[in-house]
Design an enzyme around this catalytic site. Structure first.
Site, mmCIF file in Angstrom:
data_model
loop_
_atom_site.group_PDB
_atom_site.id
_atom_site.type_symbol
_atom_site.label_atom_id
_atom_site.label_comp_id
_atom_site.label_asym_id
_atom_site.label_seq_id
_atom_site.Cartn_x
_atom_site.Cartn_y
_atom_site.Cartn_z
ATOM 1 C CB SER A 88 14.116 -8.731 104.923
ATOM 2 O OG SER A 88 15.245 -8.085 104.199
ATOM 3 C CE LYS B 84 15.415 -4.063 105.445
ATOM 4 N NZ LYS B 84 14.814 -5.161 105.658
#
Length: 349
Positions: free
Chosen positions: A115, A196
């Site tokens: 990701s 993230k």
């Protein structure tokens, strides 16, 4: 007595592990490490201040009676100490150092998914700075010493909010879950670590262009939404040559609060139902609440992030990812086939 401590240590460790595993509590490893450190510390103190002084006295008496200095073998027969308990007590200094370093300074982290590609790749091993945003207790994540606030562009490790773990692509379902959770629980924290990049912080309005897959952020002021004279940041993008590691993806350089690469899948299309809905906001627009953060993965079309499940409370943040110390050549759910030496000891941008 030493054998009793050994049995207690094993029994308590196993019991706590099973309880924590059953309830899926956050910071499970930290809790277990704390308990093991405390128990080994008790055993170490017992050996240091009870067993060894008693043994020294017994040896001194035996030498006085015999009129000679006893050999190590003869001393070992006086007040014998369990090798297992002696070994466990000797682990206390090591466990204490590991606990302190991991809890308050640095924690290792492995990238399990793609990701954050191409910034971070599957098989990367990171160092997470745990004091970058202040010192927190390792169990409840309460701030002990305040530090700097997380900034836009920072790559952070955090405990995923509960709604992020719902196995659905429907943002409305996750939003409803988040609302119900807020009514029933003060904390919205799971035991799963995510990594993230921060795109928006409290007061920011984040706008995601669904067609162009670009970002725009209207900056808030002191954690509150801006009403007049607002500063708006429209992220700029330039296309890079095809990256051999990702031949089916479009790699762009994104210039926002920081400059870094992102990956785009040209054929990925979004449905309005996927996005996390926020009352009073249009689809694919979000107003970040004060004390929370909007995060996204750099692999934009293969990242489950704030666009789909909402915001990250500041309390959930574990630390700031600072650099890659090792990288294995591997794919998700596969065995490594080598090393990426060019990624060793590289800073994360």
């Amino acid at each position: 007595m030493s054998n009793l401590f050994f049995v207690i240590l094993l029994a308590v460790g196993f019991g706590v592990w099973k309880v924590l595993d059953y309830f899926q509590l956050p910071n499970t490893f930290s809790i277990l490490l704390l308990i093991l450190t405390a128990l080994s510390g008790v055993l170490w103190c017992y050996h240091r201040f009870v067993v060894l002084p008693k043994r020294h006295r017994q040896v001194a008496r035996a030498e006085q009676r015999s009129g000679k200095t006893l050999s190590e073998e003869e001393k070992a027969k006086i007040e014998p100490i369990s090798e297992a308990s002696e070994f466990l007590s000797s682990l206390f200094p090591v466990l204490a150092v590991v606990f302190l370093v991991r809890s308050f300074l640095f924690e290792p982290f492995q990238i399990p998914s793609g990701s954050m590609e191409s910034t971070l790749r599957v098989g990367d091993f990171l160092v997470v700075n745990k004091y970058a945003y202040g010192v927190k207790d390792p169990i409840f994540q309460n701030t002990i010493i305040a530090g700097e606030k997380p900034q836009r562009g920072d790559v952070i490790v955090f405990k995923a909010p509960q709604q992020a773990l719902i196995r659905t692509g429907l943002g409305a379902t996750r939003a409803a879950f988040a609302e119900n959770l807020a009514l029933s629980s003060k904390d919205n924290m799971s035991g799963v670590d995510y990594i993230k990049r921060i795109v928006g912080k409290g007061g920011d309005r984040v706008i995601f262009d669904v067609e162009q897959k670009t970002l725009k952020v209207v900056y808030g002021k002191e954690g509150k939404p801006c009403e007049i004279d607002c500063e708006t940041k429209a992220f700029e993008y330039t296309q890079n040559p095809t990256n051999p590691a990702f031949p089916n993806e479009l790699e762009l350089t994104e210039k926002g609060d920081v400059t870094h690469n992102v990956l785009i899948s040209e054929y990925r299309r979004y449905s309005d139902l996927e996005f996390f809905p926020q009352e009073g906001m249009q689809t694919a627009e979000w107003l970040v609440p004060e004390g929370q953060y909007f995060v996204m993965g750099d692999h934009r079309d293969h990242s489950d992030d704030s666009r789909f499940w909402g915001f990250v409370p500041e309390k959930n943040i574990v630390g700031k990812a600072t650099y890659i110390w090792m990288s294995l050549e591997k794919e998700a759910n596969e065995w490594p086939t080598g090393f990426r030496f060019e990624r060793f000891f590289t800073a994360i941008k």
